[in-house]
Design a protein around this motif. Structure first.
Motif, PDB file in Angstrom:
ATOM      1  N   ASN A   1     -13.367  53.352  39.078  1.00  0.00           N
ATOM      2  CA  ASN A   1     -12.230  52.764  38.791  1.00  0.00           C
ATOM      3  C   ASN A   1     -12.193  52.704  37.169  1.00  0.00           C
ATOM      4  O   ASN A   1     -13.110  52.584  36.460  1.00  0.00           O
ATOM      5  CB  ASN A   1     -12.150  51.335  39.204  1.00  0.00           C
ATOM      6  CG  ASN A   1     -12.025  51.111  40.621  1.00  0.00           C
ATOM      7  OD1 ASN A   1     -11.652  52.100  41.248  1.00  0.00           O
ATOM      8  ND2 ASN A   1     -12.190  49.901  41.172  1.00  0.00           N
TER       9      ASN A   1
ATOM     10  N   ASN B   1     -11.489  51.623  33.363  1.00  0.00           N
ATOM     11  CA  ASN B   1     -11.958  50.392  32.563  1.00  0.00           C
ATOM     12  C   ASN B   1     -11.541  50.779  31.399  1.00  0.00           C
ATOM     13  O   ASN B   1     -12.186  50.639  30.349  1.00  0.00           O
ATOM     14  CB  ASN B   1     -13.360  50.110  32.811  1.00  0.00           C
ATOM     15  CG  ASN B   1     -13.945  48.856  32.036  1.00  0.00           C
ATOM     16  OD1 ASN B   1     -13.084  47.867  31.829  1.00  0.00           O
ATOM     17  ND2 ASN B   1     -15.233  48.674  31.745  1.00  0.00           N
TER      18      ASN B   1
ATOM     19  N   TYR C   1     -16.633  46.652  38.043  1.00  0.00           N
ATOM     20  CA  TYR C   1     -15.583  46.981  39.031  1.00  0.00           C
ATOM     21  C   TYR C   1     -14.603  47.981  38.329  1.00  0.00           C
ATOM     22  O   TYR C   1     -13.715  48.705  39.050  1.00  0.00           O
ATOM     23  CB  TYR C   1     -14.882  45.824  39.631  1.00  0.00           C
ATOM     24  CG  TYR C   1     -15.787  45.274  40.491  1.00  0.00           C
ATOM     25  CD1 TYR C   1     -16.404  45.498  41.427  1.00  0.00           C
ATOM     26  CD2 TYR C   1     -15.906  43.642  40.140  1.00  0.00           C
ATOM     27  CE1 TYR C   1     -17.263  44.595  42.410  1.00  0.00           C
ATOM     28  CE2 TYR C   1     -16.724  42.929  40.924  1.00  0.00           C
ATOM     29  CZ  TYR C   1     -17.283  43.342  42.177  1.00  0.00           C
ATOM     30  OH  TYR C   1     -18.217  42.649  42.822  1.00  0.00           O
TER      31      TYR C   1
ATOM     32  N   LEU D   1      -8.408  45.550  36.420  1.00  0.00           N
ATOM     33  CA  LEU D   1      -7.361  45.315  37.025  1.00  0.00           C
ATOM     34  C   LEU D   1      -6.159  45.397  36.350  1.00  0.00           C
ATOM     35  O   LEU D   1      -6.121  44.919  35.178  1.00  0.00           O
ATOM     36  CB  LEU D   1      -7.295  43.886  37.889  1.00  0.00           C
ATOM     37  CG  LEU D   1      -8.763  43.739  38.866  1.00  0.00           C
ATOM     38  CD1 LEU D   1      -8.928  42.472  39.299  1.00  0.00           C
ATOM     39  CD2 LEU D   1      -8.756  44.598  39.784  1.00  0.00           C
TER      40      LEU D   1
ATOM     41  N   ALA E   1     -13.778  45.355  44.673  1.00  0.00           N
ATOM     42  CA  ALA E   1     -13.520  44.721  43.024  1.00  0.00           C
ATOM     43  C   ALA E   1     -12.546  43.639  43.182  1.00  0.00           C
ATOM     44  O   ALA E   1     -12.212  42.772  42.183  1.00  0.00           O
ATOM     45  CB  ALA E   1     -12.755  45.801  42.336  1.00  0.00           C
TER      46      ALA E   1
ATOM     47  N   ILE F   1      -6.074  49.738  45.344  1.00  0.00           N
ATOM     48  CA  ILE F   1      -5.666  50.792  44.289  1.00  0.00           C
ATOM     49  C   ILE F   1      -4.401  51.131  44.363  1.00  0.00           C
ATOM     50  O   ILE F   1      -3.854  51.672  45.247  1.00  0.00           O
ATOM     51  CB  ILE F   1      -6.818  51.871  44.523  1.00  0.00           C
ATOM     52  CG1 ILE F   1      -8.363  51.370  44.527  1.00  0.00           C
ATOM     53  CG2 ILE F   1      -6.687  53.072  43.347  1.00  0.00           C
ATOM     54  CD1 ILE F   1      -9.290  52.658  44.696  1.00  0.00           C
TER      55      ILE F   1
ATOM     56  N   SER G   1      -6.839  47.743  40.962  1.00  0.00           N
ATOM     57  CA  SER G   1      -7.627  48.649  40.475  1.00  0.00           C
ATOM     58  C   SER G   1      -6.872  49.997  40.380  1.00  0.00           C
ATOM     59  O   SER G   1      -5.792  50.219  40.946  1.00  0.00           O
ATOM     60  CB  SER G   1      -8.960  48.930  41.190  1.00  0.00           C
ATOM     61  OG  SER G   1      -9.780  47.942  41.304  1.00  0.00           O
TER      62      SER G   1
END
Length: 180
Positions: free
Chosen positions: A10, A12, A40, A43, A122, A140, A174
């Motif tokens: 994912n 970041n 994770y 978000l 996550a 996602i 995510s």
């Protein structure tokens, strides 16, 4: 995977201050703990994922399915559309088994990570700023809007399949980027 190149984890990326995008714009770590971003990824609410204040909660934005949306993804990458996600499901044998095949072998009750996609559980952030789902859920974003208040996403859970949903743009999920 198939003819596509996906990020193996994912996104970041910290976009900094996003308050100018709208009152629900937010990006951060699960439970506001930086270690969770490392574990994770971050978000993002939908307007932050899209990198577009015109797509904020309560606003309709038109996105052509033929055009890719870079959004918050780095240059050369974009937020995948429903069509591109469906191509991924086809490449891994269908959405009925995609959950098991694409989930990490860590953190889930079942996950084979057969393709190196390594989805981790996550969790997500709700519009009321509470967090849920760590250890049992990964949601996602897709690049598809569903009106002024909703956008589409995929949900991985402890089931073998992956479910397609539409949720408030003010949820924080995510982001997984796809190479142009």
């Amino acid at each position: 995977i198939g003819d596509q190149v996906w990020m193996a984890e994912n996104l970041n990326f910290d976009p900094g201050d996003v308050s100018g995008m709208g009152e629900t714009a937010w990006s951060g770590c699960y439970n506001n703990e930086s270690a969770n971003c490392s574990k994770y990824g971050r978000l993002y609410t939908w307007e932050v994922a899209m990198d577009n204040a015109e797509c904020a909660f309560g606003k309709s934005c038109s996105i052509s399915p033929e055009n890719s949306v870079q959004g918050i993804c780095p240059e050369g990458w974009h937020l995948p559309s429903s069509t591109e996600w469906n191509d991924l499901w086809s490449a891994v044998g269908g959405s009925d088994n995609a959950g098991t095949k694409l989930k990490s072998t860590k953190g889930w009750s079942e996950g084979s990570d057969s393709f190196g996609f390594a989805v981790l559980p996550a969790g997500y952030r709700k519009p009321d700023s509470n967090f849920e789902g760590e250890g049992g859920d990964a949601s996602i974003w897709r690049s598809d809007a569903d009106g002024a208040q909703y956008a589409k996403y995929w949900k991985f859970s402890n089931a073998a399949n992956v479910g397609g949903w539409s949720g408030y743009k003010s949820f924080a999920f995510s982001v997984r980027c796809l190479k142009d």
